[in-house]
Design an enzyme around this catalytic site. Structure first.
Site, PDB file in Angstrom:
ATOM      1  N   CYS A   2       0.848  -1.198   0.000  1.00 13.65           N
ATOM      2  CA  CYS A   2       0.000   0.000   0.000  1.00 13.65           C
ATOM      3  C   CYS A   2       0.881   1.244   0.000  1.00 13.65           C
ATOM      4  O   CYS A   2       2.007   1.212   0.459  1.00 13.65           O
ATOM      5  CB  CYS A   2      -0.864   0.016   1.251  1.00 13.65           C
ATOM      6  SG  CYS A   2      -1.783  -1.499   1.472  1.00 13.65           S
ATOM      7  N   ARG A  28       3.543   1.560  -9.356  1.00 15.03           N
ATOM      8  CA  ARG A  28       4.158   0.838  -8.238  1.00 15.03           C
ATOM      9  C   ARG A  28       3.333  -0.356  -7.803  1.00 15.03           C
ATOM     10  O   ARG A  28       3.676  -1.066  -6.877  1.00 15.03           O
ATOM     11  CB  ARG A  28       4.354   1.789  -7.057  1.00 15.03           C
ATOM     12  CG  ARG A  28       5.285   2.923  -7.323  1.00 15.03           C
ATOM     13  CD  ARG A  28       6.646   2.396  -7.552  1.00 15.03           C
ATOM     14  NE  ARG A  28       7.611   3.354  -8.030  1.00 15.03           N
ATOM     15  CZ  ARG A  28       8.530   3.892  -7.234  1.00 15.03           C
ATOM     16  NH1 ARG A  28       8.529   3.644  -5.959  1.00 15.03           N
ATOM     17  NH2 ARG A  28       9.407   4.684  -7.722  1.00 15.03           N
ATOM     18  N   TRP A  79      -2.714  -2.685  -1.743  1.00 15.55           N
ATOM     19  CA  TRP A  79      -2.288  -3.987  -2.278  1.00 15.55           C
ATOM     20  C   TRP A  79      -2.748  -4.980  -1.230  1.00 15.55           C
ATOM     21  O   TRP A  79      -2.266  -4.984  -0.105  1.00 15.55           O
ATOM     22  CB  TRP A  79      -0.764  -4.003  -2.418  1.00 15.55           C
ATOM     23  CG  TRP A  79      -0.245  -5.173  -3.162  1.00 15.55           C
ATOM     24  CD1 TRP A  79      -0.079  -5.303  -4.498  1.00 15.55           C
ATOM     25  CD2 TRP A  79       0.216  -6.410  -2.599  1.00 15.55           C
ATOM     26  NE1 TRP A  79       0.437  -6.533  -4.816  1.00 15.55           N
ATOM     27  CE2 TRP A  79       0.632  -7.244  -3.666  1.00 15.55           C
ATOM     28  CE3 TRP A  79       0.308  -6.910  -1.292  1.00 15.55           C
ATOM     29  CZ2 TRP A  79       1.127  -8.540  -3.465  1.00 15.55           C
ATOM     30  CZ3 TRP A  79       0.796  -8.193  -1.100  1.00 15.55           C
ATOM     31  CH2 TRP A  79       1.209  -8.983  -2.183  1.00 15.55           C
ATOM     32  N   ASN A 105      -0.590   1.530   6.087  1.00 18.60           N
ATOM     33  CA  ASN A 105       0.259   0.674   5.242  1.00 18.60           C
ATOM     34  C   ASN A 105       1.025  -0.247   6.188  1.00 18.60           C
ATOM     35  O   ASN A 105       1.744   0.212   7.073  1.00 18.60           O
ATOM     36  CB  ASN A 105       1.255   1.494   4.423  1.00 18.60           C
ATOM     37  CG  ASN A 105       2.307   0.573   3.781  1.00 18.60           C
ATOM     38  OD1 ASN A 105       2.056  -0.607   3.576  1.00 18.60           O
ATOM     39  ND2 ASN A 105       3.482   1.109   3.524  1.00 18.60           N
ATOM     40  N   GLY A 106       0.851  -1.529   6.015  1.00 15.23           N
ATOM     41  CA  GLY A 106       1.549  -2.470   6.896  1.00 15.23           C
ATOM     42  C   GLY A 106       0.644  -3.633   7.254  1.00 15.23           C
ATOM     43  O   GLY A 106      -0.400  -3.840   6.622  1.00 15.23           O
ATOM     44  N   GLU A 484      17.144 -14.673 -13.027  1.00  9.41           N
ATOM     45  CA  GLU A 484      16.461 -13.388 -13.254  1.00  9.41           C
ATOM     46  C   GLU A 484      15.533 -13.456 -14.463  1.00  9.41           C
ATOM     47  O   GLU A 484      14.406 -12.965 -14.427  1.00  9.41           O
ATOM     48  CB  GLU A 484      17.501 -12.273 -13.439  1.00  9.41           C
ATOM     49  CG  GLU A 484      16.957 -10.891 -13.644  1.00  9.41           C
ATOM     50  CD  GLU A 484      15.960 -10.420 -12.587  1.00  9.41           C
ATOM     51  OE1 GLU A 484      15.218  -9.481 -12.871  1.00  9.41           O
ATOM     52  OE2 GLU A 484      15.881 -11.053 -11.510  1.00  9.41           O
ATOM     53  N   LYS A 488      11.609 -12.678 -14.463  1.00 14.33           N
ATOM     54  CA  LYS A 488      10.975 -11.666 -15.341  1.00 14.33           C
ATOM     55  C   LYS A 488       9.869 -12.320 -16.176  1.00 14.33           C
ATOM     56  O   LYS A 488       8.787 -11.774 -16.364  1.00 14.33           O
ATOM     57  CB  LYS A 488      12.014 -11.042 -16.284  1.00 14.33           C
ATOM     58  CG  LYS A 488      12.908  -9.999 -15.642  1.00 14.33           C
ATOM     59  CD  LYS A 488      12.237  -8.708 -15.355  1.00 14.33           C
ATOM     60  CE  LYS A 488      12.313  -8.181 -13.921  1.00 14.33           C
ATOM     61  NZ  LYS A 488      12.874  -8.869 -12.855  1.00 14.33           N
ATOM     62  N   GLU A 491       6.935 -12.768 -14.013  1.00 18.19           N
ATOM     63  CA  GLU A 491       6.336 -11.507 -13.563  1.00 18.19           C
ATOM     64  C   GLU A 491       5.438 -10.880 -14.619  1.00 18.19           C
ATOM     65  O   GLU A 491       4.413 -10.283 -14.302  1.00 18.19           O
ATOM     66  CB  GLU A 491       7.432 -10.510 -13.172  1.00 18.19           C
ATOM     67  CG  GLU A 491       8.089 -10.809 -11.843  1.00 18.19           C
ATOM     68  CD  GLU A 491       9.119  -9.744 -11.474  1.00 18.19           C
ATOM     69  OE1 GLU A 491       8.986  -9.136 -10.399  1.00 18.19           O
ATOM     70  OE2 GLU A 491      10.060  -9.533 -12.255  1.00 18.19           O
ATOM     71  N   HIS A 507      19.716 -35.418 -13.836  1.00 16.36           N
ATOM     72  CA  HIS A 507      19.492 -35.969 -12.491  1.00 16.36           C
ATOM     73  C   HIS A 507      18.026 -35.839 -12.079  1.00 16.36           C
ATOM     74  O   HIS A 507      17.709 -35.771 -10.900  1.00 16.36           O
ATOM     75  CB  HIS A 507      20.403 -35.263 -11.473  1.00 16.36           C
ATOM     76  CG  HIS A 507      21.856 -35.390 -11.821  1.00 16.36           C
ATOM     77  ND1 HIS A 507      22.549 -36.583 -11.735  1.00 16.36           N
ATOM     78  CD2 HIS A 507      22.728 -34.478 -12.314  1.00 16.36           C
ATOM     79  CE1 HIS A 507      23.799 -36.388 -12.130  1.00 16.36           C
ATOM     80  NE2 HIS A 507      23.928 -35.128 -12.485  1.00 16.36           N
ATOM     81  N   LYS A 602       5.994  -2.478  -6.484  1.00 20.99           N
ATOM     82  CA  LYS A 602       7.394  -2.112  -6.734  1.00 20.99           C
ATOM     83  C   LYS A 602       8.276  -2.409  -5.543  1.00 20.99           C
ATOM     84  O   LYS A 602       9.354  -2.987  -5.674  1.00 20.99           O
ATOM     85  CB  LYS A 602       7.490  -0.635  -7.095  1.00 20.99           C
ATOM     86  CG  LYS A 602       8.899  -0.164  -7.409  1.00 20.99           C
ATOM     87  CD  LYS A 602       9.420  -0.836  -8.646  1.00 20.99           C
ATOM     88  CE  LYS A 602      10.875  -0.604  -8.945  1.00 20.99           C
ATOM     89  NZ  LYS A 602      11.411  -1.527  -9.907  1.00 20.99           N
TER      90      LYS A 602
HETATM   91  C1  AGP Z   1      11.735  -7.642  -9.290  1.00 17.44           C
HETATM   92  O1  AGP Z   1      11.314  -7.442 -10.556  1.00 17.44           O
HETATM   93  C2  AGP Z   1      10.719  -7.456  -8.279  1.00 17.44           C
HETATM   94  N1  AGP Z   1      10.255  -6.155  -8.279  1.00 17.44           N
HETATM   95  C3  AGP Z   1      11.127  -7.937  -6.901  1.00 17.44           C
HETATM   96  O2  AGP Z   1      11.589  -9.253  -6.993  1.00 17.44           O
HETATM   97  C4  AGP Z   1      12.226  -7.105  -6.231  1.00 17.44           C
HETATM   98  O3  AGP Z   1      13.450  -7.341  -6.818  1.00 17.44           O
HETATM   99  C5  AGP Z   1      12.292  -7.497  -4.751  1.00 17.44           C
HETATM  100  O4  AGP Z   1      11.051  -7.200  -4.177  1.00 17.44           O
HETATM  101  C6  AGP Z   1      13.412  -6.753  -4.038  1.00 17.44           C
HETATM  102  O5  AGP Z   1      13.168  -5.396  -4.106  1.00 17.44           O
HETATM  103  P1  AGP Z   1      14.331  -4.378  -3.723  1.00 17.44           P
HETATM  104  O6  AGP Z   1      15.459  -4.567  -4.668  1.00 17.44           O
HETATM  105  O7  AGP Z   1      13.683  -3.029  -3.856  1.00 17.44           O
HETATM  106  O8  AGP Z   1      14.735  -4.682  -2.306  1.00 17.44           O
END
Ligand code: AGP
Length: 607
Positions: A2, A28, A79, A105-106, A484, A488, A491, A507, A602
């Site tokens: 959030c 975000r 969120w 937020n939290g 990675e 991606k 994601e 294996h 984000k």
């Molecule tokens: C990556 O595309 C994501 N946004 C997520 O895995 C991100 O890398 C992870 O949440 C860590 O975020 P940070 O680098 O801001 O700590």
């Protein structure tokens, strides 16, 4: 996660300012949003919507009473953590008797117990969120003194929170409290006060900024503010607002993702610019402040997601370049392991946002045990950068898009430079040091080559999107790239993909591979090229789809995506960009909403 915003006093209509902030942070990640505004005569109006901020903007235009001058407001993008994505669960939350309104937020960990206690006192709840429980608790503990009531509540709730609270009985006042979740307070020279989870939203509005610390309670009253911690009046450091404007544009790119991928050559040049002199092959020691200390015998990396993936590469560089014992841990797991803290170990926290709750939690634990800490962070003055002893900023610029691309290659650039910096103080040969530096200088060009020939990647992506499951295979330095690229791919295409060492296929995982399960193998012409060829033959022996990424023509593969030759240690730069573009074109081919991937945010500010 959030994002919460608060605005008090008025230079302009509070609704316009709050909506602008919501639009700024739309990338975000979120799944619903709203604004709640007041005027100086006690009138108030709430406008909510689920899904896009655009829906909310339209609703505000249609329903908000524009005859009133809204001077005061709070806003929120949600969120979902507790309760389904619905208008009921969308904030702001108020108590059953409408005495308090708040944004949160939290996550409140003991909310269920408190809810049961309140229900026993006949409190009724309209939603399922932990935030609504705080509102009813405020009403239950109300003492007639706004600040005192908030203190009582803060001492009862457990978990992470940034809260903005308004009381019907205290018009014109707002109380902000923070524990773990990020919250900044800001103001300008016209007595306008601002709150935000992310300072970037405030660029162009506020002149001065205060980072609130855990347990801080900030009370706005009579056009002034006061900060208390443990009931004692305190003052916090006031900073100038000097951040990249978030008025980011996509330039003429179709998506922010493609724009940020295309920025990488310039960013790598910029990162090297003040840290390395490629002519005399010297490094600016100042740039590695805190890393000069040679008594460290071990480096432990802690991070999450893409940031963790980047630093897996380091553990491969340790023998090769830095000659240091190094391990990398995923923060959400590491916190619950037995952690040895000693004077010869440096803990390095890697984060794009600098606000990732899992990493901050480990950092606070280690700081309480006097560990040596170093931050590698992109967002300047974020929590991790303020809590670590030393650090360096990856300077990839504001990363707007939810999933990370340019921050990843910026982190890899810092890894190479750090490894060379530490290696030259140990047993890294001058020849190797010079070779890696001279090749690093060419990397931006090699990435430009890939960007200029991205159609080849687009063509392959078009062929791949008919499939549902994928393997990303790697050996040695390509480990972070397969991890990675697989992340991606997940994601933004929402297709299933796994990353696996190609040597491990036989294996067991080979049982999974079939005609509908393409493999993408990062096979540059490095030390293990021949080994990769034998893995390809294992798969092709069963006539299944193999896509290779290499600077060598590989007759055995169905599609070979060309990259340009460099040295083993630096191939991850070029293969990383191929992985990003492959995911991009696959998602674009599937018509996915690339700039707003579902269910993601984000920076993950809750654990
Ligand atoms: C990556 O595309 C994501 N946004 C997520 O895995 C991100 O890398 C992870 O949440 C860590 O975020 P940070 O680098 O801001 O700590």
């Amino acid at each position: 996660m959030c994002w919460i915003f608060g605005y008090i006093w008025t230079k302009d209509s509070a609704d316009k300012i709050l909506l602008h902030w919501l639009e700024r942070l739309e990338y975000r990640g979120y799944d619903s949003a709203w604004i709640f505004v007041w005027d100086n005569n006690g009138n108030s109006q709430l406008v909510k919507s689920v899904w896009k901020v655009g829906n909310l903007v339209t609703k505000v235009q249609k329903t908000l009473d524009q005859t009133k001058n809204w001077t005061f407001g709070i806003a929120h993008t949600r969120w979902a953590t507790h309760g389904w994505i619905s208008e009921e669960n969308t904030h702001p939350h108020h108590d059953m008797n409408n005495n308090f309104v708040l944004v949160h937020n939290g996550i409140i960990e003991n909310y269920f117990m408190i809810k049961k206690e309140l229900e026993a006192k006949w409190y009724k709840f309209y939603g399922e969120t932990d935030s609504e429980v705080i509102a009813n608790l405020l009403d239950d503990l109300r003492t007639g003194d706004f600040a005192e009531t908030v203190d009582l509540v803060v001492n009862k709730i457990r978990g992470a929170y940034a809260l903005l609270i308004l009381s019907k009985r205290n018009p014109g006042e707002m109380i902000a409290v923070k524990l773990w979740s990020p919250l900044v307070f800001a103001y300008d020279n016209h007595d306008n006060f601002y709150f935000s989870s992310d300072k970037q939203a405030l660029s162009g509005y506020a002149d001065k900024l205060i980072y609130l610390d855990d347990w801080d309670i900030l009370h706005i009253k009579d056009k002034n503010y006061q900060i208390k911690a443990n009931w004692i009046k305190i003052s916090r450091k006031i900073e100038d607002m000097d951040i990249d404007s978030l008025e980011a544009s996509k330039w003429d790119y179709k998506h922010f993702m493609l724009k940020e991928i295309s920025e990488q050559p310039a960013i790598i040049k910029r990162i090297c610019k003040w840290r390395v002199n490629f002519v005399d092959k010297t490094m600016n020691a100042e740039a590695f402040h805190g890393m000069q200390d040679e008594h460290f015998k071990k480096i432990v990396f802690v991070g999450c997601g893409t940031s963790y993936n980047a630093w897996v590469l380091w553990t491969y560089f340790m023998e090769d370049l830095a000659w240091l014992e190094s391990v990398a841990f995923i923060a959400s797991e590491y916190e619950y392991q037995h952690i040895n803290v000693d004077d010869e170990t440096l803990f390095v926290f890697i984060s794009q946002s600098g606000e990732t709750a899992d990493s901050i939690s480990v950092l606070k634990l280690l700081k309480s045990r006097w560990a040596h800490t170093f931050g590698v962070v992109n967002v300047v003055w974020s929590t991790i950068s303020r809590l670590t002893d030393y650090g360096l900023f990856t300077r990839a610029g504001a990363e707007i898009w939810v999933a990370s691309t340019k921050a990843f290659t910026a982190q890899i650039t810092c890894i190479v430079l750090l490894a060379l910096f530490l290696g030259q103080k140990r047993w890294l040969s001058k020849a190797k040091y010079d070779k890696v530096l001279s090749e690093l200088e060419k990397i931006p060009e090699l990435i430009d080559e890939i960007l200029d020939t991205s159609e080849q990647i687009q063509e392959v992506a078009k062929k791949l999107i008919q499939y549902k499951d994928f393997f990303f295979l790697w050996r040695h330095f390509q480990v972070p790239i397969a991890r990675e690229s697989s992340l991606k791919f997940k994601e933004i295409t929402y297709l299933h993909s796994e990353f696996y060492p190609s040597g491990e296929l036989k294996h067991g995982p080979l049982a999974l591979v079939d005609a509908n399960y393409p493999t993408i193998l990062f096979a540059p012409n490095d030390l293990l090229f021949e080994k990769n060829i034998s893995s390809i033959q294992e798969i092709k022996a069963r006539d299944w789809i193999v896509v290779t990424v290499s600077d060598k023509d590989i007759a055995q593969s169905d599609y070979n995506i060309k990259v340009w030759t460099t040295i083993d240690e630096l191939y991850p730069f070029v293969t990383a960009v191929v992985g990003q573009l492959l995911s991009y074109y696959a998602a674009d081919g599937l018509g996915r909403e690339i700039d707003k991937p579902r269910n993601l945010a984000k920076s993950v500010t809750v654990k």
